[in-house]
Design a protein around this motif. Sequence first.
Motif, PDB file in Angstrom:
ATOM      1  N   GLY A   1      36.926  31.198  54.383  1.00 27.27           N
ATOM      2  CA  GLY A   1      36.887  32.504  53.765  1.00 27.27           C
ATOM      3  C   GLY A   1      38.256  32.961  53.310  1.00 27.27           C
ATOM      4  O   GLY A   1      39.290  32.468  53.748  1.00 27.27           O
ATOM      5  N   SER A   2      38.256  33.940  52.409  1.00 28.44           N
ATOM      6  CA  SER A   2      39.495  34.479  51.871  1.00 28.44           C
ATOM      7  C   SER A   2      40.057  35.560  52.788  1.00 28.44           C
ATOM      8  O   SER A   2      39.311  36.402  53.291  1.00 28.44           O
ATOM      9  CB  SER A   2      39.240  35.086  50.485  1.00 28.44           C
ATOM     10  N   PRO A   3      41.398  35.590  53.004  1.00 30.10           N
ATOM     11  CA  PRO A   3      42.003  36.647  53.803  1.00 30.10           C
ATOM     12  C   PRO A   3      42.240  37.929  53.021  1.00 30.10           C
ATOM     13  O   PRO A   3      42.758  38.910  53.573  1.00 30.10           O
ATOM     14  CB  PRO A   3      43.328  36.019  54.239  1.00 30.10           C
ATOM     15  N   ALA A   4      41.899  37.952  51.721  1.00 31.94           N
ATOM     16  CA  ALA A   4      42.199  39.105  50.873  1.00 31.94           C
ATOM     17  C   ALA A   4      41.550  40.376  51.406  1.00 31.94           C
ATOM     18  O   ALA A   4      40.400  40.366  51.849  1.00 31.94           O
ATOM     19  CB  ALA A   4      41.730  38.835  49.444  1.00 31.94           C
ATOM     20  N   TYR A   5      42.289  41.485  51.362  1.00 36.83           N
ATOM     21  CA  TYR A   5      41.771  42.758  51.853  1.00 36.83           C
ATOM     22  C   TYR A   5      40.472  43.146  51.151  1.00 36.83           C
ATOM     23  O   TYR A   5      39.592  43.763  51.752  1.00 36.83           O
ATOM     24  CB  TYR A   5      42.795  43.877  51.617  1.00 36.83           C
ATOM     25  N   ASN A   6      40.333  42.784  49.873  1.00 36.47           N
ATOM     26  CA  ASN A   6      39.156  43.191  49.119  1.00 36.47           C
ATOM     27  C   ASN A   6      38.049  42.147  49.097  1.00 36.47           C
ATOM     28  O   ASN A   6      37.085  42.277  48.335  1.00 36.47           O
ATOM     29  CB  ASN A   6      39.549  43.575  47.689  1.00 36.47           C
ATOM     30  N   SER A   7      38.180  41.109  49.914  1.00 37.30           N
ATOM     31  CA  SER A   7      37.094  40.144  50.071  1.00 37.30           C
ATOM     32  C   SER A   7      35.879  40.856  50.664  1.00 37.30           C
ATOM     33  O   SER A   7      35.972  41.490  51.710  1.00 37.30           O
ATOM     34  CB  SER A   7      37.544  39.005  50.989  1.00 37.30           C
ATOM     35  N   SER A   8      34.750  40.742  49.981  1.00 43.53           N
ATOM     36  CA  SER A   8      33.575  41.544  50.333  1.00 43.53           C
ATOM     37  C   SER A   8      32.370  40.668  50.620  1.00 43.53           C
ATOM     38  O   SER A   8      32.470  39.447  50.645  1.00 43.53           O
ATOM     39  CB  SER A   8      33.282  42.527  49.197  1.00 43.53           C
ATOM     40  N   ILE A   9      31.231  41.273  50.857  1.00 45.33           N
ATOM     41  CA  ILE A   9      30.048  40.525  51.287  1.00 45.33           C
ATOM     42  C   ILE A   9      29.633  39.493  50.245  1.00 45.33           C
ATOM     43  O   ILE A   9      29.314  38.347  50.575  1.00 45.33           O
ATOM     44  CB  ILE A   9      28.892  41.493  51.602  1.00 45.33           C
ATOM     45  N   ILE A  10      29.645  39.860  48.970  1.00 47.68           N
ATOM     46  CA  ILE A  10      29.186  38.945  47.923  1.00 47.68           C
ATOM     47  C   ILE A  10      30.363  38.272  47.214  1.00 47.68           C
ATOM     48  O   ILE A  10      30.398  37.055  47.058  1.00 47.68           O
ATOM     49  CB  ILE A  10      28.285  39.678  46.908  1.00 47.68           C
ATOM     50  N   GLN A  11      31.353  39.046  46.764  1.00 44.02           N
ATOM     51  CA  GLN A  11      32.463  38.508  45.986  1.00 44.02           C
ATOM     52  C   GLN A  11      33.801  38.769  46.684  1.00 44.02           C
ATOM     53  O   GLN A  11      33.920  39.694  47.490  1.00 44.02           O
ATOM     54  CB  GLN A  11      32.479  39.124  44.584  1.00 44.02           C
ATOM     55  N   ASP A  12      34.815  37.963  46.294  1.00 41.54           N
ATOM     56  CA  ASP A  12      36.144  38.095  46.884  1.00 41.54           C
ATOM     57  C   ASP A  12      37.129  38.855  46.001  1.00 41.54           C
ATOM     58  O   ASP A  12      38.240  39.155  46.431  1.00 41.54           O
ATOM     59  CB  ASP A  12      36.728  36.710  47.193  1.00 41.54           C
ATOM     60  N   PHE A  13      36.768  39.131  44.754  1.00 39.49           N
ATOM     61  CA  PHE A  13      37.611  39.903  43.842  1.00 39.49           C
ATOM     62  C   PHE A  13      39.009  39.294  43.709  1.00 39.49           C
ATOM     63  O   PHE A  13      40.013  39.992  43.759  1.00 39.49           O
ATOM     64  CB  PHE A  13      37.682  41.365  44.297  1.00 39.49           C
ATOM     65  N   ASP A  14      39.057  37.977  43.495  1.00 38.88           N
ATOM     66  CA  ASP A  14      40.335  37.287  43.327  1.00 38.88           C
ATOM     67  C   ASP A  14      40.294  36.304  42.157  1.00 38.88           C
ATOM     68  O   ASP A  14      40.914  35.247  42.180  1.00 38.88           O
ATOM     69  CB  ASP A  14      40.737  36.565  44.613  1.00 38.88           C
ATOM     70  N   ARG A  15      39.551  36.686  41.100  1.00 38.94           N
ATOM     71  CA  ARG A  15      39.531  35.868  39.901  1.00 38.94           C
ATOM     72  C   ARG A  15      40.855  36.016  39.141  1.00 38.94           C
ATOM     73  O   ARG A  15      41.629  36.945  39.392  1.00 38.94           O
ATOM     74  CB  ARG A  15      38.366  36.283  38.997  1.00 38.94           C
ATOM     75  N   ALA A  16      41.102  35.098  38.204  1.00 42.82           N
ATOM     76  CA  ALA A  16      42.350  35.136  37.446  1.00 42.82           C
ATOM     77  C   ALA A  16      42.507  36.482  36.747  1.00 42.82           C
ATOM     78  O   ALA A  16      41.600  36.944  36.039  1.00 42.82           O
ATOM     79  CB  ALA A  16      42.364  34.008  36.415  1.00 42.82           C
ATOM     80  N   GLY A  17      43.661  37.115  36.948  1.00 46.47           N
ATOM     81  CA  GLY A  17      43.956  38.382  36.291  1.00 46.47           C
ATOM     82  C   GLY A  17      43.210  39.577  36.836  1.00 46.47           C
ATOM     83  O   GLY A  17      43.309  40.675  36.278  1.00 46.47           O
ATOM     84  N   GLU A  18      42.504  39.422  37.947  1.00 46.22           N
ATOM     85  CA  GLU A  18      41.688  40.527  38.450  1.00 46.22           C
ATOM     86  C   GLU A  18      42.505  41.465  39.324  1.00 46.22           C
ATOM     87  O   GLU A  18      43.274  41.038  40.190  1.00 46.22           O
ATOM     88  CB  GLU A  18      40.507  39.991  39.258  1.00 46.22           C
ATOM     89  N   GLU A  19      42.344  42.756  39.096  1.00 48.37           N
ATOM     90  CA  GLU A  19      42.875  43.754  40.004  1.00 48.37           C
ATOM     91  C   GLU A  19      41.700  44.595  40.494  1.00 48.37           C
ATOM     92  O   GLU A  19      40.762  44.871  39.745  1.00 48.37           O
ATOM     93  CB  GLU A  19      43.950  44.624  39.354  1.00 48.37           C
ATOM     94  N   SER A  20      41.741  44.961  41.765  1.00 47.85           N
ATOM     95  CA  SER A  20      40.599  45.647  42.354  1.00 47.85           C
ATOM     96  C   SER A  20      41.068  46.709  43.332  1.00 47.85           C
ATOM     97  O   SER A  20      42.120  46.596  43.956  1.00 47.85           O
ATOM     98  CB  SER A  20      39.670  44.654  43.060  1.00 47.85           C
TER      99      SER A  20
END
Length: 448
Positions: free
Chosen positions: A341-360
Motif C-alpha cells: 500500500g501507499s504511505p501517502a496521506y491522501n491514499s483512500s479506500i478506492i484510489q491513492d490520488f498519486d497519478r502523474a501531476g495530481e494534486e489533492s
Amino acid sequence: MLMSLTGGVIAEPGPAYLAAEAPVTPELRGDRSATATVGAIPEDLLNQYDPFAVLPRKWLPSLREKYIPKTGHSFVDGIQFEVKPRFYYFHRDVESEGIQETAAFGGELGVESGWFRDWFRVGLTLYTSQKIYGPSDRDGLNLLAPGQHGYTALGEAYADFRHGENLLRAGRSRVDLPYINANDFRMTPHTFEMVGFRIASIENLRIGAGHVARIKTQTSTDFESMSSVAGSDQGDRGVSIVSLRYEFSDETFVAASEQYGWDMFNSFYVEAETLIEWSDDLKLELGVQFTDQRSVGDEWLGDFKTQSAGVKVALQYCNFAAALSYQRTANGSGVLKPWGGSPAYNSSIIQDFDRAGEESFRLGLTYDFAPHGLDGVSVDTSWIIGDTPDSGSQASPDQQEFDFTIDYKPSVELFDGVWFRARYAKNWIDEGNDIEDIRFILNYSYQF
C-alpha cells in the motif's frame, strides 16, 4: 525490523493500508505512521488486529494449561498460538462495466515458539480464504483467487535471532514499510521471503536493513520474485532496504526508508511528525512526507522519475478529530507501488490520488461515540478532491472520493477481540466510470 506497534490506534487522515489494520479513533498518535518500524522484520508475530472465537477469552488458556504440560524449556513452554478468523463481504458497482461481488471466510493461524536461551525462536503462519458467495461473472475483488476460488498458503515461516534489543530475521514474513508492506486490505496480507535486522540498542534511534527477494501477493499461494510482480519478465531481482527512525520524544520523530529495487527503481521516503498537547482534551498533530522514485540499473520497468510530497494537520478535541492534508505528485510519472500500500496521506479506500501531476486535498473527520454510551463505536469520513493536468502526455480525468467507515469493538468480555467494520466509498471520475463500494468485515483474534 519491519513492523511494530500494529496494535496502536490511528486517526484519519492516514494511509489506507494502515487504516485497515485497526479501528479508527480520534486519538492522535504517531505510532501507526508508515515508518513505525524499520528494517525488514515485525517486532512480533502476534501483532495484528486482536483475537475470534465465540468463547470467553479465558477458556482456551485454561485448556492449554490442562492439556499441554510444562516441560521446563522456554522454547516449548513459551509457544504462543493465534487464531484470527475474518469474514468479508465486498460489493463494487463500476459504472458501465457492471457489478463485482464476493463474500469470503478465512483468516490465519499462527504459532510462534518461545525463545531458546533467549536468542532464537521460530514462527509459522497459515493463511486461507474460502468462498461463501462469489459468482464467476462478478470476479475481480481479490478476496479469492482468480475465478472466485478459495486458497490456502503458508505465508510465514521464519527464524529470529536476537542479541539484547537487536534482532535478525530470515525466512517468510510480513513486512511493514512504506511501499513494501502487508497491505492487509482484503482477506489475507502480502508476505515476503526476506532477511533483515534491526538495531534498537541506541537511545531514541532505530536502524534497520535487509533484502526482500520474493513476495506472495494477497490471493496467491506461491512466492514470486519482486521484479516479476512489478511487471518485468527479464529475470529475478529483489529489493534492498535501509531505514531509520529517530524519536526526539514520544511526540516528535523523523524517519526515512531507502528501498533499492535492483534493475527496477529506487524509492526514497522520508516523513516527520510532531504532536502538540495543550491539554488531555486538545491536541494538534503536524506532519510532512516526501517520496522520490526513479528507475535504476538496467531499467527493466522503463526510464522514469517522479516525486510526491504531502503535508497534514490534525486537531483533536475530546472525542472528535478533524484533519486536512494536501498531496502533490510530479508530472514525470505516477508513483509505483507493486509490493504494498501507499504511505501517502491522501491514499483512500478506492484510489491513492498519486497519478502523474495530481494534486489533492483531503478533509477527514473522526468521532468516538463512547461519551454517548456507545462504547467501542467510532466513525470516520473523508472527502478527497484530485486535480490532474488537462493536456499533455500526463493528462488524465479529475476525480473525487467520499469514504465512510463505522467501527465497533464490543467492550463486553464475551466478545473481547471482535471487531466489526462497515465501509462505504464512492469515487467519481470526470467523464469516466464511477466506482461505488460497500464492505462489511468481521475480524477476530485470539491468542493463547
